[in-house]
Scaffold this motif. Structure first.
Motif, short mmCIF file in Angstrom:
data_model
loop_
_atom_site.label_atom_id
_atom_site.label_comp_id
_atom_site.label_asym_id
_atom_site.label_seq_id
_atom_site.Cartn_x
_atom_site.Cartn_y
_atom_site.Cartn_z
N ARG A 1 1.37 -3.99 -10.38
CA ARG A 1 1.11 -2.55 -10.41
C ARG A 1 2.37 -1.80 -10.87
O ARG A 1 2.29 -0.92 -11.71
CB ARG A 1 0.69 -2.08 -9.02
N PRO B 1 1.08 -5.63 -5.99
CA PRO B 1 2.09 -4.56 -6.06
C PRO B 1 3.13 -4.75 -7.17
O PRO B 1 3.52 -3.78 -7.81
CB PRO B 1 2.75 -4.59 -4.68
N ARG C 1 -1.93 11.20 -7.23
CA ARG C 1 -1.25 9.94 -6.88
C ARG C 1 -2.07 9.15 -5.86
O ARG C 1 -2.11 7.93 -5.89
CB ARG C 1 0.17 10.20 -6.34
N GLY C 2 -2.75 9.86 -4.97
CA GLY C 2 -3.63 9.18 -4.02
C GLY C 2 -4.79 8.50 -4.72
O GLY C 2 -5.14 7.36 -4.39
N GLU D 1 -4.78 7.50 -7.84
CA GLU D 1 -4.20 6.37 -8.58
C GLU D 1 -3.98 5.18 -7.66
O GLU D 1 -4.27 4.03 -8.03
CB GLU D 1 -2.87 6.78 -9.22
N ALA D 2 -3.48 5.44 -6.47
CA ALA D 2 -3.23 4.34 -5.51
C ALA D 2 -4.53 3.62 -5.18
O ALA D 2 -4.56 2.38 -5.10
CB ALA D 2 -2.57 4.89 -4.24
N GLU D 3 -5.60 4.38 -5.01
CA GLU D 3 -6.91 3.75 -4.73
C GLU D 3 -7.36 2.91 -5.92
O GLU D 3 -7.86 1.81 -5.75
CB GLU D 3 -7.96 4.83 -4.44
N LEU E 1 -5.58 1.46 -8.18
CA LEU E 1 -4.71 0.31 -8.44
C LEU E 1 -4.56 -0.60 -7.22
O LEU E 1 -3.83 -1.59 -7.28
CB LEU E 1 -3.33 0.80 -8.89
N ALA E 2 -5.25 -0.30 -6.14
CA ALA E 2 -5.08 -1.04 -4.89
C ALA E 2 -5.37 -2.53 -5.03
O ALA E 2 -4.77 -3.35 -4.34
CB ALA E 2 -5.94 -0.44 -3.79
#
Length: 139
Positions: free
Chosen positions: A124, A121, A109-110, A112-114, A116-117
């Motif tokens: 996303r 939001p 998940r970390g 993925e967050a990077e 999709l940053a």
């Protein structure tokens, strides 16, 4: 007509990118991508047979057996005879397996967050929701 990527090509490119980004997370937990796929599938509940598990993860049964052997040797899953048909093995996660899946997922998940940053939001959230729905229909 608007120029855009073909969906197959776009998904293939994104898949390669995500696998490459997730690999270090999995390596840090000493698991391979197929190991994680198997453990994740078992998180939803025990598989009544190894054949059904193979179908659920999209892996040939003969290629699944060494994965199960490796994961069972590490204490991440257990295979027990089916009381109704002792030829079958019920495959289930152990508590250690469940903990490992959760830890891998947190790392993923970390990643993925990077990835999709750079996306707004709201966009996303829509992207992830639509992708989840598509993945559910593909099962």
């Amino acid at each position: 007509m608007e120029q855009r990527h073909d969906l197959g090509a776009a998904f293939a490119r994104l898949t390669r990118m995500m696998i490459e980004a997730e690999t270090p997370v999995l390596q840090a937990h000493d698991v391979e991508m197929w190991d994680y796929a198997v453990l994740s599938a078992l998180e939803e509940g025990a598989a009544p047979t190894q054949s059904e598990l193979a179908a659920a993860v999209g892996r040939d049964k003969t290629r699944l057996i060494p994965i199960l052997d490796r994961l069972e040797a590490r204490g991440l899953l257990r295979r027990t005879p089916d009381p109704a048909d002792r030829r079958n093995r019920i495959v289930a996660l152990t508590d250690d397996g469940r903990d490992l899946v959760r830890s891998c997922r947190a790392g993923i998940r970390g990643v993925e967050a990077e990835m999709l940053a750079a996306i707004d939001p709201t966009e996303r959230a829509v992207f992830v929701a639509v992708l989840d729905r598509l993945a559910d229909t593909a099962r």
